[in-house]
Design a protein around this motif. Structure first.
Motif, PDB file in Angstrom:
ATOM      1  N   THR A  27       0.843  -1.185   0.000  1.00 57.56           N
ATOM      2  CA  THR A  27       0.000   0.000   0.000  1.00 57.56           C
ATOM      3  C   THR A  27       0.884   1.243   0.000  1.00 57.56           C
ATOM      4  O   THR A  27       2.118   1.154   0.089  1.00 57.56           O
ATOM      5  CB  THR A  27      -0.890   0.010   1.250  1.00 57.56           C
ATOM      6  OG1 THR A  27      -0.053   0.100   2.423  1.00 57.56           O
ATOM      7  CG2 THR A  27      -1.731  -1.256   1.326  1.00 57.56           C
ATOM      8  N   THR A  28       0.239   2.389  -0.098  1.00 56.23           N
ATOM      9  CA  THR A  28       1.000   3.643  -0.057  1.00 56.23           C
ATOM     10  C   THR A  28       1.760   3.779   1.249  1.00 56.23           C
ATOM     11  O   THR A  28       2.913   4.234   1.272  1.00 56.23           O
ATOM     12  CB  THR A  28       0.045   4.833  -0.243  1.00 56.23           C
ATOM     13  OG1 THR A  28      -0.674   4.679  -1.470  1.00 56.23           O
ATOM     14  CG2 THR A  28       0.813   6.143  -0.267  1.00 56.23           C
ATOM     15  N   ILE A  29       1.144   3.342   2.353  1.00 55.08           N
ATOM     16  CA  ILE A  29       1.806   3.411   3.662  1.00 55.08           C
ATOM     17  C   ILE A  29       3.013   2.491   3.704  1.00 55.08           C
ATOM     18  O   ILE A  29       4.080   2.848   4.222  1.00 55.08           O
ATOM     19  CB  ILE A  29       0.804   3.061   4.777  1.00 55.08           C
ATOM     20  CG1 ILE A  29      -0.315   4.104   4.829  1.00 55.08           C
ATOM     21  CG2 ILE A  29       1.514   2.965   6.129  1.00 55.08           C
ATOM     22  CD1 ILE A  29      -1.381   3.808   5.846  1.00 55.08           C
ATOM     23  N   ASP A  30       2.862   1.274   3.149  1.00 57.37           N
ATOM     24  CA  ASP A  30       3.987   0.340   3.118  1.00 57.37           C
ATOM     25  C   ASP A  30       5.164   0.917   2.332  1.00 57.37           C
ATOM     26  O   ASP A  30       6.324   0.804   2.746  1.00 57.37           O
ATOM     27  CB  ASP A  30       3.552  -0.994   2.506  1.00 57.37           C
ATOM     28  CG  ASP A  30       2.558  -1.735   3.385  1.00 57.37           C
ATOM     29  OD1 ASP A  30       2.684  -1.626   4.619  1.00 57.37           O
ATOM     30  OD2 ASP A  30       1.661  -2.386   2.832  1.00 57.37           O
ATOM     31  N   LYS A  31       4.876   1.531   1.204  1.00 61.44           N
ATOM     32  CA  LYS A  31       5.941   2.113   0.390  1.00 61.44           C
ATOM     33  C   LYS A  31       6.648   3.245   1.132  1.00 61.44           C
ATOM     34  O   LYS A  31       7.885   3.374   1.069  1.00 61.44           O
ATOM     35  CB  LYS A  31       5.365   2.617  -0.936  1.00 61.44           C
ATOM     36  CG  LYS A  31       4.867   1.504  -1.850  1.00 61.44           C
ATOM     37  CD  LYS A  31       4.293   2.070  -3.136  1.00 61.44           C
ATOM     38  CE  LYS A  31       3.775   0.954  -4.046  1.00 61.44           C
ATOM     39  NZ  LYS A  31       3.181   1.494  -5.282  1.00 61.44           N
ATOM     40  N   GLU A  32       5.864   4.063   1.839  1.00 61.33           N
ATOM     41  CA  GLU A  32       6.466   5.147   2.605  1.00 61.33           C
ATOM     42  C   GLU A  32       7.339   4.595   3.727  1.00 61.33           C
ATOM     43  O   GLU A  32       8.437   5.117   3.998  1.00 61.33           O
ATOM     44  CB  GLU A  32       5.373   6.055   3.177  1.00 61.33           C
ATOM     45  CG  GLU A  32       4.652   6.895   2.141  1.00 61.33           C
ATOM     46  CD  GLU A  32       5.597   7.858   1.435  1.00 61.33           C
ATOM     47  OE1 GLU A  32       6.507   8.393   2.114  1.00 61.33           O
ATOM     48  OE2 GLU A  32       5.451   8.049   0.208  1.00 61.33           O
ATOM     49  N   ASN A  33       6.878   3.530   4.395  1.00 61.31           N
ATOM     50  CA  ASN A  33       7.677   2.917   5.457  1.00 61.31           C
ATOM     51  C   ASN A  33       8.994   2.369   4.911  1.00 61.31           C
ATOM     52  O   ASN A  33      10.047   2.502   5.541  1.00 61.31           O
ATOM     53  CB  ASN A  33       6.886   1.796   6.129  1.00 61.31           C
ATOM     54  CG  ASN A  33       5.729   2.328   6.950  1.00 61.31           C
ATOM     55  OD1 ASN A  33       5.701   3.501   7.313  1.00 61.31           O
ATOM     56  ND2 ASN A  33       4.762   1.460   7.235  1.00 61.31           N
ATOM     57  N   ILE A  34       8.921   1.741   3.748  1.00 64.31           N
ATOM     58  CA  ILE A  34      10.141   1.191   3.140  1.00 64.31           C
ATOM     59  C   ILE A  34      11.123   2.312   2.802  1.00 64.31           C
ATOM     60  O   ILE A  34      12.324   2.222   3.082  1.00 64.31           O
ATOM     61  CB  ILE A  34       9.786   0.371   1.890  1.00 64.31           C
ATOM     62  CG1 ILE A  34       9.064  -0.919   2.291  1.00 64.31           C
ATOM     63  CG2 ILE A  34      11.049   0.042   1.095  1.00 64.31           C
ATOM     64  CD1 ILE A  34       8.580  -1.738   1.113  1.00 64.31           C
ATOM     65  N   LYS A  35      10.625   3.397   2.204  1.00 63.74           N
ATOM     66  CA  LYS A  35      11.507   4.510   1.832  1.00 63.74           C
ATOM     67  C   LYS A  35      12.123   5.169   3.063  1.00 63.74           C
ATOM     68  O   LYS A  35      13.304   5.533   3.060  1.00 63.74           O
ATOM     69  CB  LYS A  35      10.723   5.523   1.016  1.00 63.74           C
ATOM     70  CG  LYS A  35      10.327   5.027  -0.368  1.00 63.74           C
ATOM     71  CD  LYS A  35       9.519   6.065  -1.129  1.00 63.74           C
ATOM     72  CE  LYS A  35       9.110   5.550  -2.515  1.00 63.74           C
ATOM     73  NZ  LYS A  35       8.296   6.542  -3.256  1.00 63.74           N
ATOM     74  N   LYS A  86      13.826  -4.548  -1.515  1.00 60.26           N
ATOM     75  CA  LYS A  86      14.875  -4.439  -2.524  1.00 60.26           C
ATOM     76  C   LYS A  86      14.336  -3.846  -3.813  1.00 60.26           C
ATOM     77  O   LYS A  86      15.004  -3.038  -4.471  1.00 60.26           O
ATOM     78  CB  LYS A  86      15.489  -5.816  -2.790  1.00 60.26           C
ATOM     79  CG  LYS A  86      16.328  -6.368  -1.651  1.00 60.26           C
ATOM     80  CD  LYS A  86      16.891  -7.731  -2.016  1.00 60.26           C
ATOM     81  CE  LYS A  86      17.749  -8.287  -0.891  1.00 60.26           C
ATOM     82  NZ  LYS A  86      18.288  -9.638  -1.242  1.00 60.26           N
ATOM     83  N   HIS A  87      13.122  -4.244  -4.189  1.00 58.51           N
ATOM     84  CA  HIS A  87      12.527  -3.733  -5.424  1.00 58.51           C
ATOM     85  C   HIS A  87      12.337  -2.219  -5.354  1.00 58.51           C
ATOM     86  O   HIS A  87      12.662  -1.502  -6.309  1.00 58.51           O
ATOM     87  CB  HIS A  87      11.182  -4.421  -5.670  1.00 58.51           C
ATOM     88  CG  HIS A  87      10.437  -3.867  -6.854  1.00 58.51           C
ATOM     89  ND1 HIS A  87      10.803  -4.153  -8.148  1.00 58.51           N
ATOM     90  CD2 HIS A  87       9.368  -3.022  -6.932  1.00 58.51           C
ATOM     91  CE1 HIS A  87       9.991  -3.512  -8.975  1.00 58.51           C
ATOM     92  NE2 HIS A  87       9.103  -2.825  -8.255  1.00 58.51           N
TER      93      HIS A  87
END
Length: 744
Positions: A200-208, A258-259
């Motif tokens: 989700t958008t939240i997951d992507k923000e957490n990863i970044k 990693k992606h």
């Protein structure tokens, strides 16, 4: 007017109601017709070739409403021996064999009235479906009208560049069936525990955030460790018993992390963040456009490069070879056009003195390098147009303004940590290290590896020995080395110039070159180390402050050298009552030779050479560092001897004090036992002095002697003639005894 040919691609302007790109399939100049096949927006089942008057295309091109593409955006070019062609060549050949007769039947294949019959005949003959046949023909026309156009479109497979995300339809279908949302992307081999999640958008923000906070740091922790810290920070929950656990089934996988890192964060940004900008610029930058500099330089002297490095050979003192003095500093100055090493300096000096001495060596070497006899006789110096150096310690105090004002040299600095910008001279230092490996005392690394012997134990060479060895190495390089990677210009190729530094240098001097000439005095005044000297009765005194010892406290001393010159003698500078005594003069000295001192006169307009006085002749031929080393050794020996002398005096004084104290005790005892008055003690001084004299001559005590004689007298009253002494006073007896002793 542009000539039109089949297979060309026409690009139309948007003002015309046509597809943006169309390919010319066939031209009928007699009937003023051109067959075009639309390439955009997409080729579909309803896409077929169409006719257009040739004159209309030519007019559109003339008016600027259409152009002929010089680069075909749809052509497919492959090497005949490429892996792709070898793998899919068979499928291409099969497809070509099915449509070959059909597509080569021009222009009937383009005529709508005849095309249907031709296709039906081919379908019956080849036994293939009409859809496959039409698809192959459209593919052939779109991608260039060559058999290679029929190769599989593998680059279109898999929807490259398109993100796999959940669509609204997929979500509605899953909710309707009561099933979990489908997992996008590659499926796990083992997914019994958790099939994974859709980001989700939240997951992507957490990863970044986790990547920036943990992974893109100079600590260079691994991706696995960064992933672990992301889970601990963003994907934990508190159980009822207060235990904190990670919700792994709701967290992204490390593959998804990693992606995001590799696809959305540039490689350059990642390297800069983890290794630093300097490391990126030095070892990871793109090198497009970095060509050979020799082809843009205007011959010898256009640009010199200067740099220094610590020599890798442990050295010994020239005064006492049993004493180790560490490593020397090596300075090189290279002409970039020819790769000729024009100057060098090897010594214990660092910073300003070493750099300027190397420049002085490079400039004064021009007499030999320029092959100019008149130049050598007139004592001129050859200087470059540009000088490139870094911001290292060898340039601390290097006054760039002086080089510009007095030598007209344009100085340039390379940025910090960018050794690659002066790679030519850096390459020479690597070469020098390999050349020095066989010398005794060579140190392979700055820090001695564990278990290895100290290279200083094998030290044999002095600074002068190392200087001689490196000079031989430099001469061999300049005159015999082959510059394999040197790129000669066309004029050098025509003249068959050998790729050797000395050959390139000499060819450059004959055909171009940027060397300029200045007088020798200017080089002395502005390059050699400067100082103040004092005129004394003993000569012109040059003081150099040195540090003798830093073991406990810093001990500083001044080493003195005295010089004289014919001018000073004739003008009576050294007469003790003269006006010059005590005055100071500007001087310049050559670190290579203590015997030489230059008087700087008339604000630098003149220089006059001085030589050591006879009292300091032991320094003749010495390098300044050797002379200072000798002085330091002697001063250190003096310090050690003074310590020993103080210790010896202390022991002597203690011994004398012990003797005095013991004598005082004995004297006090005798005085107390005698119970004599002070006047009696004074009257007895003469007798005591005589006693001391007889004691030294072997008579233990006059008093004892007299007692013995008195006893003899009492015992032999009857026989006075046998007495040794007649009855006399004690004083007379003492005199008689002394007389007999002397006669004996």
């Amino acid at each position: 007017m542009t000539s039109l040919f089949p297979r060309m691609v026409i690009q139309w302007e948007e003002i015309l109601n046509r597809d943006k790109f169309e390919r010319i399939l066939w031209i009928d100049k007699k009937n003023n017709l051109v067959v075009l096949f639309p390439l955009t927006p997409e080729v579909t089942e309803s896409t077929f070739p169409s006719y257009l008057p040739l004159s209309d295309i030519e007019e559109a091109i003339r008016m600027g409403n259409a152009i002929v593409r010089t680069v075909d955006p749809y052509t497919r070019t492959f090497s005949s021996d490429s892996t792709f062609v070898k793998r899919h060549g068979k499928a291409r050949d099969e497809a070509w064999s099915k449509i070959k007769d059909l597509v080569l039947n021009e222009p009937d294949i383009y005529d709508p009235k005849k095309r249907g019959a031709l296709f039906r005949s081919a379908i019956n003959e080849k036994g293939i479906s009409s859809r496959t046949l039409y698809k192959s023909c459209r593919k052939y026309w779109k991608y260039g009208k060559t058999p290679s156009a029929l190769l599989p479109l593998m680059d279109k497979c898999g929807a490259p560049g398109i993100k796999r995300e959940l669509t609204k339809e997929m979500v509605e279908a899953a909710l309707e069936k009561g099933e979990p949302l489908p997992k996008r992307g590659r499926k796990k081999i083992i997914h019994d525990l958790s099939p994974g999640i859709n980001l989700t958008t939240i997951d992507k923000e957490n990863i970044k955030k986790a990547l920036n906070e943990f992974y893109l740091k100079k600590s260079e922790i691994s991706m696995v460790e960064a992933y672990q810290r992301m889970l601990e920070k963003y994907y934990t929950k508190i159980e009822t018993d207060g235990t904190e656990v990670i919700e792994i089934d709701k967290a992204p996988s490390i593959g998804q992390m990693k992606h995001i890192c590799y696809s959305e964060m540039g490689l350059g940004k990642k390297i800069k963040a983890r290794k630093g900008r300097n490391e990126f610029n030095l070892n990871h930058r793109s090198k497009i456009g970095e060509g050979k500099v020799e082809n843009v330089l205007d011959g010898p002297g256009f640009m010199y490069q200067m740099d220094s490095t610590v020599g890798d050979v442990e050295l010994v003192s020239s005064i006492d070879r049993s004493r180790k003095i560490g490593k020397a500093t090596v300075y090189f100055i290279m002409d970039i056009f020819s790769r000729y090493i024009v100057g060098s300096h090897i010594g214990l000096e660092k910073g300003w003195d070493g750099a300027h001495r190397a420049l002085f060596d490079a400039f004064t070497n021009a007499a030999v390098l320029s092959r100019n006899e008149s130049f050598e006789s007139k004592k001129y110096c050859a200087v470059p147009k540009h000088l490139l150096f870094d911001k290292g310690s060898e340039n601390i105090g290097l006054n760039s303004d002086n080089l510009t004002l007095f030598f007209n040299i344009e100085t340039m600095n390379t940025p910090s940590f960018r050794a690659d910008l002066k790679g030519e001279i850096e390459e020479r230092f690597n070469w020098l290290k390999n050349e020095l490996r066989t010398l005794p005392g060579f140190a392979k690394s700055i820090i001695k590896p564990r278990g290895e012997k100290d290279p200083a134990d094998k030290a044999t060479l002095t600074v002068a020995d190392l200087r001689s060895a490196i000079k031989i190495i430099i001469d061999d390089y300049n005159n015999n080395s082959h510059l394999q990677n040197y790129m000669r210009n066309l004029e050098m190729v025509k003249d068959n110039v050998v790729r050797c530094p000395v050959n390139i240098w000499e060819w450059g001097l004959e055909n171009s070159g940027s060397l300029a000439y200045v007088d020798y005095e200017t080089a002395i005044v502005n390059l050699l180390p400067r100082g103040k000297a004092t005129i004394t009765e003993n000569g012109i005194k040059l003081n150099k402050r040195i540090i003798v010892s830093e073991q406990v406290t810093k001990v500083e001393e001044y080493v003195e050298f005295y010089y004289s010159t014919a001018r000073a003698i004739n003008e009576e500078w050294f007469i003790s009552s003269g006006a010059k005594i005590g005055s100071s003069v500007d001087v310049a000295y050559d670190p290579y030779d203590v015997n030489i001192l230059y008087l700087v006169l008339d604000d630098g307009k003149k220089v006059e050479r001085c030589n050591l006085t006879s009292n300091y002749s032991r320094y003749i031929g010495m390098h300044h560092s050797d002379a200072v080393d000798l002085f330091k050794a002697e001063q250190f020996e003096t310090m050690v001897r003074k310590e020993q002398e103080h210790q010896s005096k202390m022991l002597k004084n203690k011994s004398v004090s012990n003797v005095v104290n013991e004598a005082a005790l004995k004297t006090n005892e005798d005085v107390i036992q005698s119970n004599l008055s002070k006047s009696s003690q004074k009257n007895g001084k003469r007798t005591a002095a005589l006693e001391e004299k007889f004691h030294d001559q072997g008579v233990t005590s006059i008093t004892q002697h007299l007692k013995r004689e008195s006893a003899v007298e009492e015992k032999n009253d009857e026989n006075e003639e046998k007495l040794i002494f007649p009855r006399q006073s004690k004083y007379q007896q003492i005199l008689q005894l002394m007389k007999e002793k002397e006669e004996f």
